[in-house]
Every structure is written in structure tokens, then in C-alpha cells.
Design a protein around this motif. Structure first.
Motif, PDB file in Angstrom:
ATOM      1  N   LYS A 186      20.838  -2.540   0.020  1.00  0.00           N
ATOM      2  CA  LYS A 186      21.151  -3.396  -1.134  1.00  0.00           C
ATOM      3  C   LYS A 186      19.914  -4.185  -1.554  1.00  0.00           C
ATOM      4  CE  LYS A 186      24.228  -7.110  -2.640  1.00  0.00           C
ATOM      5  NZ  LYS A 186      25.381  -7.949  -2.258  1.00  0.00           N
ATOM      6  N   GLU A 187      19.168  -4.700  -0.586  1.00  0.00           N
ATOM      7  CA  GLU A 187      17.965  -5.467  -0.908  1.00  0.00           C
ATOM      8  C   GLU A 187      16.901  -4.585  -1.569  1.00  0.00           C
ATOM      9  OE1 GLU A 187      17.800  -8.815  -0.805  1.00  0.00           O
ATOM     10  OE2 GLU A 187      19.894  -8.623  -0.213  1.00  0.00           O
ATOM     11  N   VAL A 188      16.780  -3.349  -1.110  1.00  0.00           N
ATOM     12  CA  VAL A 188      15.842  -2.408  -1.734  1.00  0.00           C
ATOM     13  C   VAL A 188      16.282  -2.114  -3.166  1.00  0.00           C
ATOM     14  CG1 VAL A 188      14.979  -0.030  -1.671  1.00  0.00           C
ATOM     15  CG2 VAL A 188      15.077  -1.372   0.437  1.00  0.00           C
ATOM     16  N   ALA A 189      17.575  -1.848  -3.343  1.00  0.00           N
ATOM     17  CA  ALA A 189      18.110  -1.581  -4.687  1.00  0.00           C
ATOM     18  C   ALA A 189      17.891  -2.777  -5.606  1.00  0.00           C
ATOM     19  CB  ALA A 189      19.597  -1.230  -4.599  1.00  0.00           C
ATOM     20  N   LYS A 190      18.123  -3.974  -5.090  1.00  0.00           N
ATOM     21  CA  LYS A 190      17.933  -5.197  -5.884  1.00  0.00           C
ATOM     22  C   LYS A 190      16.481  -5.328  -6.330  1.00  0.00           C
ATOM     23  CE  LYS A 190      19.915  -8.896  -4.310  1.00  0.00           C
ATOM     24  NZ  LYS A 190      20.217 -10.129  -3.521  1.00  0.00           N
ATOM     25  N   ALA A 191      15.541  -5.092  -5.417  1.00  0.00           N
ATOM     26  CA  ALA A 191      14.116  -5.196  -5.749  1.00  0.00           C
ATOM     27  C   ALA A 191      13.721  -4.158  -6.804  1.00  0.00           C
ATOM     28  CB  ALA A 191      13.273  -5.025  -4.488  1.00  0.00           C
ATOM     29  N   LEU A 192      14.213  -2.940  -6.657  1.00  0.00           N
ATOM     30  CA  LEU A 192      13.896  -1.894  -7.636  1.00  0.00           C
ATOM     31  C   LEU A 192      14.479  -2.227  -9.008  1.00  0.00           C
ATOM     32  CD1 LEU A 192      14.466   1.233  -5.374  1.00  0.00           C
ATOM     33  CD2 LEU A 192      12.283   0.508  -6.365  1.00  0.00           C
ATOM     34  N   ALA A 193      15.712  -2.736  -9.020  1.00  0.00           N
ATOM     35  CA  ALA A 193      16.348  -3.110 -10.290  1.00  0.00           C
ATOM     36  C   ALA A 193      15.569  -4.241 -10.965  1.00  0.00           C
ATOM     37  CB  ALA A 193      17.796  -3.514 -10.045  1.00  0.00           C
ATOM     38  N   LYS A 194      15.116  -5.213 -10.179  1.00  0.00           N
ATOM     39  CA  LYS A 194      14.340  -6.329 -10.746  1.00  0.00           C
ATOM     40  C   LYS A 194      13.019  -5.847 -11.339  1.00  0.00           C
ATOM     41  CE  LYS A 194      16.049 -10.281  -8.159  1.00  0.00           C
ATOM     42  NZ  LYS A 194      15.737 -11.329  -7.182  1.00  0.00           N
ATOM     43  N   GLN A 195      12.485  -4.747 -10.796  1.00  0.00           N
ATOM     44  CA  GLN A 195      11.241  -4.183 -11.320  1.00  0.00           C
ATOM     45  C   GLN A 195      11.490  -3.341 -12.571  1.00  0.00           C
ATOM     46  OE1 GLN A 195       9.332  -2.023  -8.156  1.00  0.00           O
ATOM     47  NE2 GLN A 195       9.145  -3.838  -6.869  1.00  0.00           N
ATOM     48  N   GLY A 196      12.758  -3.190 -12.949  1.00  0.00           N
ATOM     49  CA  GLY A 196      13.082  -2.473 -14.179  1.00  0.00           C
ATOM     50  C   GLY A 196      13.409  -1.000 -14.000  1.00  0.00           C
ATOM     51  N   HIS A 197      13.568  -0.553 -12.777  1.00  0.00           N
ATOM     52  CA  HIS A 197      13.908   0.852 -12.546  1.00  0.00           C
ATOM     53  C   HIS A 197      15.399   1.092 -12.778  1.00  0.00           C
ATOM     54  CE1 HIS A 197       9.934   1.571 -11.019  1.00  0.00           C
ATOM     55  NE2 HIS A 197      10.081   0.610 -10.120  1.00  0.00           N
TER      56      HIS A 197
END
Length: 97
Positions: A15-26
Motif C-alpha cells: 500500500k505504501e509503495v502504491a501510495k508513493a507511485l500514485a503521488k508521483q502521478g503514475h
């Protein structure tokens, strides 16, 4: 924007990896075993989700085919979901000298 698949993305490290990727705009698609948790996490992170038990080979194959057809090939595949060991490694004896 890159397409990212994150297995185990509905909780914990995934979830934390997904959150970081989403915040980067992916564009993030999380993969989880529990439909309710995956749906809630996807809503929280504003991403998409798919559900399958990846320890079941039939479900894993079906999901892979479905996701490739639906989303295409991910540029960022992340494998976080733990897998249980299916086969024990062969025992090897060390030779001295």
C-alpha cells in the motif's frame, strides 16, 4: 505517467509503495486478495484494483491475462505480496578441500 501494477497493494508495504507511485502521478493498479480491502484502498489512493489469490496458479494466470488485455503491459511491475514456498530446495552437502 507510467502504468504500475502493485501486488499486495491493499495493505502494508504494498500500500505504501502504491501510495508513493500514485503521488508521483503514475497510473496505479493494486492487486489484492481481499475485495473489500482492495476496493477501500483503491478509493483512498484514487487508483484502480484487481483481486485474485496469487498463490493459486489458475487465478494468477487468469488475472495476468485479464490485466494485460485491460491495461496493457506495465512499465513499473512491483511484486510485494508474499508467496509461500511451494517446493523445498534440494539439500546440498558442502565438500571440503
Amino acid at each position: 505517467m507510467k502504468l504500475a501494477f502493485v501486488s499486495g497493494g491493499s495493505r502494508g508495504l504494498g500500500k505504501e509503495v502504491a501510495k508513493a507511485l500514485a503521488k508521483q502521478g503514475h497510473r496505479v493498479v493494486i492487486i489484492g486478495k481481499d475485495e473489500n480491502r482492495a476496493s477501500a484502498t483503491a478509493t483512498e489512493l484514487s487508483c484502480e484494483y484487481e483481486c485474485a489469490d496469487l498463490e493459486d496458479q489458475t487465478q494468477a494466470r487468469t488475472l495476468a491475462e485479464t490485466m494485460l488485455a485491460k491495461y496493457g503491459v506495465p512499465q513499473v511491475p512491483i511484486w510485494v505480496a508474499p508467496m509461500r514456498r511451494v517446493a523445498q530446495p534440494k539439500e546440498r552437502k558442502l565438500q571440503s578441500g
